[in-house]
Enzyme design. Structure first.
Site, PDB file in Angstrom:
ATOM      1  N   GLY A 116       0.818  -1.201   0.000  1.00  8.73           N
ATOM      2  CA  GLY A 116       0.000   0.000   0.000  1.00  8.73           C
ATOM      3  C   GLY A 116       0.848   1.246   0.000  1.00  8.73           C
ATOM      4  N   PRO A 117       0.242   2.392  -0.296  1.00 11.84           N
ATOM      5  CA  PRO A 117       0.990   3.658  -0.282  1.00 11.84           C
ATOM      6  C   PRO A 117       1.539   3.956   1.106  1.00 11.84           C
ATOM      7  CG  PRO A 117      -1.158   3.894  -1.351  1.00 11.84           C
ATOM      8  CD  PRO A 117      -1.154   2.559  -0.683  1.00 11.84           C
ATOM      9  N   PRO A 118       2.509   4.853   1.184  1.00  9.77           N
ATOM     10  CA  PRO A 118       3.061   5.209   2.504  1.00  9.77           C
ATOM     11  C   PRO A 118       2.002   5.850   3.393  1.00  9.77           C
ATOM     12  CG  PRO A 118       4.517   5.943   0.733  1.00  9.77           C
ATOM     13  CD  PRO A 118       3.258   5.490   0.089  1.00  9.77           C
ATOM     14  N   GLY A 119       2.034   5.492   4.663  1.00  5.56           N
ATOM     15  CA  GLY A 119       1.141   6.102   5.643  1.00  5.56           C
ATOM     16  C   GLY A 119      -0.225   5.488   5.754  1.00  5.56           C
ATOM     17  N   THR A 152       2.547  -0.921   8.970  1.00  2.00           N
ATOM     18  CA  THR A 152       3.291  -1.249  10.190  1.00  2.00           C
ATOM     19  C   THR A 152       2.374  -1.254  11.407  1.00  2.00           C
ATOM     20  OG1 THR A 152       5.242  -0.208   9.193  1.00  2.00           O
ATOM     21  CG2 THR A 152       5.297  -0.634  11.561  1.00  2.00           C
ATOM     22  N   HIS A 159      -4.153  37.237 -10.719  1.00  4.44           N
ATOM     23  CA  HIS A 159      -3.820  35.862 -11.100  1.00  4.44           C
ATOM     24  C   HIS A 159      -4.748  34.872 -10.401  1.00  4.44           C
ATOM     25  CE1 HIS A 159      -0.803  32.800 -12.485  1.00  4.44           C
ATOM     26  NE2 HIS A 159      -1.425  32.111 -11.534  1.00  4.44           N
ATOM     27  N   GLU A 160      -4.883  35.003  -9.078  1.00  2.00           N
ATOM     28  CA  GLU A 160      -5.741  34.084  -8.336  1.00  2.00           C
ATOM     29  C   GLU A 160      -7.218  34.324  -8.640  1.00  2.00           C
ATOM     30  OE1 GLU A 160      -4.439  31.594  -6.946  1.00  2.00           O
ATOM     31  OE2 GLU A 160      -2.400  32.357  -7.170  1.00  2.00           O
ATOM     32  N   HIS A 168      -7.987  32.309 -11.747  1.00  2.00           N
ATOM     33  CA  HIS A 168      -8.184  30.890 -11.429  1.00  2.00           C
ATOM     34  C   HIS A 168      -9.558  30.657 -10.809  1.00  2.00           C
ATOM     35  CE1 HIS A 168      -4.282  29.420 -12.506  1.00  2.00           C
ATOM     36  NE2 HIS A 168      -3.636  30.153 -11.614  1.00  2.00           N
ATOM     37  N   ASP A 191       1.558  26.522 -13.513  1.00  3.49           N
ATOM     38  CA  ASP A 191       0.318  26.218 -14.233  1.00  3.49           C
ATOM     39  C   ASP A 191       0.611  25.600 -15.594  1.00  3.49           C
ATOM     40  OD1 ASP A 191      -0.961  27.400 -12.099  1.00  3.49           O
ATOM     41  OD2 ASP A 191      -0.991  29.373 -13.042  1.00  3.49           O
TER      42      ASP A 191
END
Length: 671
Positions: A226-229, A233, A447-448, A451, A524
């Site tokens: 599985g992915p980390p985290g 364990t 700019h924001e 978006h 971007d």
């Protein structure tokens, strides 16, 4: 509790000085002191040593009352009637080789008359003859003490060093105790299917006859992938807490050593310990450190790692194998493992532990929230819906960060605002108050706003705008945050096209309003190019058809190509470039037409950002629908002036913003 109450009781956590006197140190100093005293007492050449007199001289001094005290004892070294007289004078009137002294000694035969004179002086004490044991102890004890001290200081240390040098081949597997930090299945959430599969192993170890009656055989090895985290364990620790059998834990890197053959020897020793404690469980964390595919490196088949893997393969399913030893391994890179390690008979069962879904995230948050003082307004279900794609470790970190924020704000409980700020810090980065002039703020604001405007228009309800800010976070000068309403497992083409249009909203707003473009859109452009290439080459979302162009090697070995392998012609490569440019141009024009149509809304969003610095997604939708803000904008949490954690950075330490090489583009952060 206020911090000042316990400030005097605190003790630094690191750089602690060692204890001044320890029992071992006391023993060493006492031994040295005893040796010095014995050497001083039995050294005849020391300063102030007793003067040697004749028997008659001692008798004359006793008769004139010049002796303070004395001892008369038999001296077997001179004969049966030989006496040894020692004592102290009242005044240092005697001369010896080293000067004046009060001590004296005399040896010889005492007549009855001389004995009577000594007894009348009443300063002499008669001692009976010493036996052989007393003489041996008197003569040998000083040497025994000296030799023992030398052994304690030197020989023992050398033996311990030698024992470590000869212990390379021993396994470093640790036998976990059952009472210390016990973790059970109740402490593991978000992976119910994985718990069900590993619980079969625990049940078999507790009651093997129930499975053996119908001819069932428990798997020899269980590989958790599985992915980390995601809790691989932690699940192994829960197995150790549930199973009433010995549990050995070791990391894959513990087998690797600079000496040839050490890893294979440790594998054999580990399985030997397991057989002695059978039935038992052996957990190998990060098994990809020793289980990588053979023949992939430059060392051929004779390097240390491959010898270790060969030894593990033989121990798990070779000629000399025994039942009762179950191997549980964990890795987040199953693609690099050797195929012989994954076949039935070795790792019979592979358990995939994926990122938790909505229900799993809520269960994980409830497990970690047990140790926190939570306010009543905190709804963990809402938090779970707002954190898609986060692993169990990241969710635990989110609650921990919220607790730290609440403590810094002098709160007694973690409230909704603390969790919200912690989520933004974990997902999008921490706020960094930079000193920017009006021009830079205006560039970032438009700019924001571009978006946010394009994202709100093309949104179909699955990925709404969550928050827009011009406060630098992480590596960006501003952020447009999106949080999906549900877990997404498939990405439709229309969503990918909407994402492309949203990415170009910032660049178009800069060019349209300011009449110039900046380097702020670099991130971007990179994201848009990568997304368009995946649509054409991997997902078949172009007129070229459902054909995969190029092969990505996620596993990189020596001798393999790192980049995309060119398994198509130059003409096909030209067509791929044309389709990529076509996708980008179409969505660029789409975003441009949206901003031209909604230009008043763009100006109002940018003005709101310049005034408040941070607005929420509902404010963007209000401007689009009503042309103005109708909901109040909550002010940000202002730190106290003396707060070293939340206070603003000094102006002289802040880096100038707006430069091309100063920071990456203020791109919209993905959810």
């Amino acid at each position: 509790m206020p911090e000042n109450d316990n400030k005097s009781k605190r003790r630094p956590l690191k750089n602690l000085p060692p204890e001044r006197f320890q029992p071992k140190v006391w023993l060493i100093w006492l031994s040295i002191l005893a040796v010095l005293v014995l050497l001083w007492k039995y050294n005849p050449g020391r300063i102030g040593s007793p003067a040697t007199l004749k028997i008659q001289e001692v008798v004359d001094y006793a008769a004139t009352d010049k002796i303070a005290e004395g001892v008369i004892r038999p001296d077997p070294s001179g004969g049966r009637d030989w006496e040894l007289i020692t004592g102290e004078m009242k005044e240092p009137v005697l001369l010896s080789d080293s000067g004046k002294t009060k001590s004296f000694r005399a040896a010889g035969r005492l007549t009855d008359a001389n004995m009577e004179i000594l007894q009348k002086s009443k300063v002499f004490t008669e001692v009976s003859a010493t036996n052989l044991v007393t003489q041996i102890l008197t003569q040998v004890l000083p040497f025994v003490i000296v030799i023992g001290l030398l052994y304690f200081l030197f020989v023992r240390q050398l033996r311990q060093a030698g024992r470590g040098a000869l212990n390379f081949g021993k396994s470093r597997a640790k036998l976990l105790t059952r009472d210390r930090d016990r973790i059970t299945f109740a402490d593991v959430a978000g992976c119910d299917e994985a718990k069900e599969e590993v619980s079969e192993v625990v049940e078999f170890l507790k009651d093997p006859k129930r499975f053996q009656k119908i001819g069932g055989r428990i798997p020899k090895g269980v590989l958790m992938v599985g992915p980390p985290g995601t809790g691989k364990t932690l699940l192994a620790k829960a197995i150790a807490g549930e199973a009433d059998v010995p549990f050995f834990s070791i990391s894959g890197s513990d087998f690797v050593e600079m000496f040839v053959g050490v890893g294979a020897s440790r594998v054999r020793d580990m399985f030997e310990q397991g057989r002695k404690s059978a039935p038992c469980l052996i957990f190998i964390d990060e098994i990809d450190a020793v289980g990588r595919q053979r023949g992939a490196g430059l060392g051929g088949g004779n390097d240390e790692r491959e010898q270790t893997l060969n030894s593990m393969l033989a121990e798990m399913d070779g000629f000399d194998t025994t039942e009762g030893v179950i191997i549980i391994a964990a890795t987040n890179r199953p693609d690099v493992l050797d195929s012989a390690l994954l076949r039935p008979g070795r790792f019979d069962r592979q358990i995939f532990i994926d990122l938790p879904d909505l229900v799993g995230r809520e269960q994980i948050l409830r497990v970690h929230a047990r140790k926190l003082a939570m306010a009543e307004d905190v709804d963990l279900g809402v938090v779970a819906r707002g954190t898609p794609g986060l692993s169990g470790a990241e969710l635990a970190n989110l609650l921990n960060e919220s607790a730290l924020l609440a403590a810094r704000r002098n709160k007694k409980r973690v409230d909704k605002l603390d969790i919200e700020d912690a989520r933004e810090k974990v997902q999008f980065g921490r706020e960094r108050r930079r000193i920017m002039d009006d021009e830079d703020k205006k560039i970032v604001a438009y700019h924001e706003a571009g978006h946010a405007l394009v994202g709100a228009v093309v949104d179909d309800g699955d990925l709404p705008v969550h928050k827009v800010t011009i406060i630098p976070r992480g590596r960006s000068l501003g952020s447009t945050m999106y949080i999906p309403k549900k877990d997404t497992y498939n990405y439709a083409k229309r969503r990918m096209l909407a994402r492309l249009a949203t990415l170009f909203g910032g660049r178009i707003a800069e060019e349209m309003v300011l009449g110039d473009i900046t380097s702020g859109a670099s991130s971007d452009i990179q994201q848009a190019t990568k997304l368009a290439r995946n649509m054409v080459c991997d997902w078949g979302m172009s007129p070229l058809g459902p054909v995969a162009f190029g092969e990505n090697h996620d596993t990189v070995f020596l001798g393999r190509e790192i980049t995309r392998s060119e398994n198509f012609s130059e003409e096909t490569a030209r067509l791929i470039d044309i389709e990529i440019h076509k996708l980008i141009d179409e969505q660029y024009n789409r975003a441009k037409s949206i901003i031209l149509e909604k230009r008043p809304a763009l100006d109002k969003i940018a003005a709101a950002l310049l005034q408040y610095e941070t607005i929420e997604g509902k404010h963007v939708r209000e401007i689009l629908e009503f042309g103005e803000l109708r909901s109040p904008v909550l002010p940000p949490v202002i730190a106290k002036p003396g707060d070293p954690v939340l206070g603003k950075k000094p102006a002289e330490k802040a880096a100038p913003a707006g430069l091309p090489g100063d920071a990456p583009a203020p791109a919209p952060s993905p959810a």
